[in-house]
Design an enzyme around this catalytic site. Structure first.
Site, mmCIF file in Angstrom:
data_model
loop_
_atom_site.group_PDB
_atom_site.id
_atom_site.type_symbol
_atom_site.label_atom_id
_atom_site.label_comp_id
_atom_site.label_asym_id
_atom_site.label_seq_id
_atom_site.Cartn_x
_atom_site.Cartn_y
_atom_site.Cartn_z
ATOM 1 N N THR A 23 0.851 -1.018 0.144
ATOM 2 C CA THR A 23 0.017 0.025 -0.044
ATOM 3 C C THR A 23 0.861 1.043 -0.051
ATOM 4 O O THR A 23 0.502 2.407 -0.503
ATOM 5 C CB THR A 23 -0.815 0.039 1.166
ATOM 6 O OG1 THR A 23 -1.869 -0.928 1.072
ATOM 7 C CG2 THR A 23 -1.729 1.156 1.381
ATOM 8 N N SER B 87 1.521 -7.711 -0.707
ATOM 9 C CA SER B 87 2.422 -8.713 0.210
ATOM 10 C C SER B 87 1.912 -9.801 0.003
ATOM 11 O O SER B 87 2.764 -10.757 0.353
ATOM 12 C CB SER B 87 2.338 -7.899 1.612
ATOM 13 O OG SER B 87 0.966 -8.094 2.300
ATOM 14 N N THR C 130 1.466 -4.291 4.133
ATOM 15 C CA THR C 130 1.352 -4.642 5.873
ATOM 16 C C THR C 130 0.792 -6.021 6.142
ATOM 17 O O THR C 130 0.764 -6.641 7.008
ATOM 18 C CB THR C 130 0.571 -3.626 6.365
ATOM 19 O OG1 THR C 130 -0.798 -3.517 5.641
ATOM 20 C CG2 THR C 130 1.158 -2.082 6.191
HETATM 21 N N1 ASP Z 1 -2.968 -5.432 0.509
HETATM 22 C C1 ASP Z 1 -1.735 -4.711 0.819
HETATM 23 C C2 ASP Z 1 -0.348 -5.584 0.913
HETATM 24 O O1 ASP Z 1 -0.368 -6.025 2.001
HETATM 25 C C3 ASP Z 1 -2.130 -4.057 2.258
HETATM 26 C C4 ASP Z 1 -1.154 -3.119 2.761
HETATM 27 O O2 ASP Z 1 0.036 -2.855 2.100
HETATM 28 O O3 ASP Z 1 -1.152 -2.399 3.625
HETATM 29 O O4 ASP Z 1 0.341 -5.506 0.241
#
Ligand code: ASP
Length: 379
Positions: free
Chosen positions: A58, A105, A138
């Protein structure tokens, strides 16, 4: 030269495949993004030098709407764009930016994170590099964080950072989080603390900090162990002298491209009906299973009996964690066939078990020792 070394590293991760097109999708993505990447250097060579690996998420997310915090594309912007968005970064560091991958991720895996660990170690071995930053989605950030914490030997700070709002959102949290991460990686008092997770003004240990909320900016917490420190603006402020997790094991992943397959099973009422899930996991070739047990590692007793005998017959290591989101399982005695995850949550326990199995094979006593790191009395 910097670019070449990372490229060589990734080629190693996919060594079994001769052609890029034959690699699994996540490796193809990483490779493609890497090929399109240029390394970037901050302007002032007299400033502390750090290496910054972008992996997507993100923090590098983009949406057509400034108010959208869901449904955006994660991993859309490159490291150069993220650095350029925070000009203050090159006032405090001479930064080397590397696009390791640019994915959400859920596309990261242990083959990639072991490669990331090796690349970071390579840079930290250079005298003039004072620390490393990784930006990451995240959702699985804590899994990559514990992988780095368990496999990087250097005392130099390794900081992993993400964001909860995409870069295109009003009040995006990524730019400030990145500035704080960079500041932390250059901060002399950050050395000797293992890998750290930072978001939303907080600094936490990679070993214990976990994502607790799918939306809130203040999502990374370690309720039981607390934070290591916080930020006043971009300046880190630690609560304690440098400290590491008690007896934390170190795993050398120099020669591993994959790890033994480990799956997680979740405990719930009526799970006695689902013993076939255990058989299916074993049939799929797992070498270890982690139970996200209810309470203190609890499972239905009928299920547990069958689970233990199926796993023992197939030489599958059994680790018991808790689904409660905090606290630790009571340590198992030396004679117990199951291994307590102690303070590790199921997803962190999975990484530890994979590394421990790769090092020790199916040696329950040795695996228990790795997991007993924060219960040294069990030796
Ligand atoms: N879906 C995103 C990821 O984990 C969420 C984030 O980065 O907060 O890549």
């Amino acid at each position: 030269m910097l670019f070449t070394s990372v490229l060589a590293g990734l080629a190693l991760a996919g060594a079994a495949s001769a052609r890029v097109e034959d690699l699994p999708r996540h490796l193809r993505l990483a490779y493609r993004d890497l090929v399109n990447t240029t390394s970037t250097n901050g302007n002032n060579a007299s400033l502390p030098k750090i290496v910054y690996f972008g992996t997507g998420g993100t923090i590098a997310g983009s949406s057509g709407s400034a108010t959208a915090v869901t449904g955006y594309q994660a991993g859309a912007l490159g490291v150069q764009t993220l650095i350029d968005a925070v000009p203050e970064i090159i006032n405090i560091t001479n930064i080397i930016g590397i696009q390791f991958a640019n994915v959400a991720s859920d596309q990261m895996n242990t083959t990639l994170t072991m490669q990331l660990s090796r690349n970071i170690s390579e840079y930290l071995a250079a005298d003039d590099v004072v620390g490393a930053v990784v930006s990451h989605g995240t959702d699985t950030l804590e899994e990559t964080a514990i992988m780095l914490d368990l496999t990087i030997k250097s005392d130099k700070p390794v900081v992993i950072v993400g964001a909860m709002r995409p870069a295109t959102a009003i009040s995006a949290d990524g730019p400030y989080n990145l500035l704080q991460a960079v500041s932390l990686a250059t901060y002399p008092g950050a050395a000797g603390r293992g890998t750290m997770i930072t978001l939303n003004d907080r600094i936490g240990s990679a070993f214990y900090t976990t994502k607790t909320n799918p939306r809130s900016l203040d999502t990374f917490k370690a309720y039981e162990q607390g934070y290591l420190g916080n930020f006043v603006g971009a300046t880190p402020r630690f609560w304690y002298e440098p400290a590491k997790v008690l007896n934390k094991p170190y795993f050398d992943v120099t020669n591993f491209t994959t790890l033994p397959h480990v799956a997680i099973l979740y405990a719930y009422e009526d799970m006695a009906l689902d013993v076939p899930l255990v058989s299916a996991a074993i049939a799929s070739g797992v070498k270890g299973l982690v139970i996200a047990g209810s309470g203190d590692g609890g499972t239905d007793s009928t299920w547990n009996r069958q689970f233990q005998s199926l796993c023992a017959n197939a030489s599958v290591a059994m680790v018991v964690s808790t689904r409660t989101g905090d606290g630790s399982d009571a340590p198992d005695g030396d004679s117990s066939p199951t291994i307590s995850a102690n303070s590790l949550n199921p997803e962190k326990a999975k990484i530890m078990l994979q590394l421990s199995l790769a090092k020790n094979g199916y040696n329950i006593t040795a695996i228990k020792k790795d997991f007993d790191s924060d219960y040294p009395t069990l030796g």
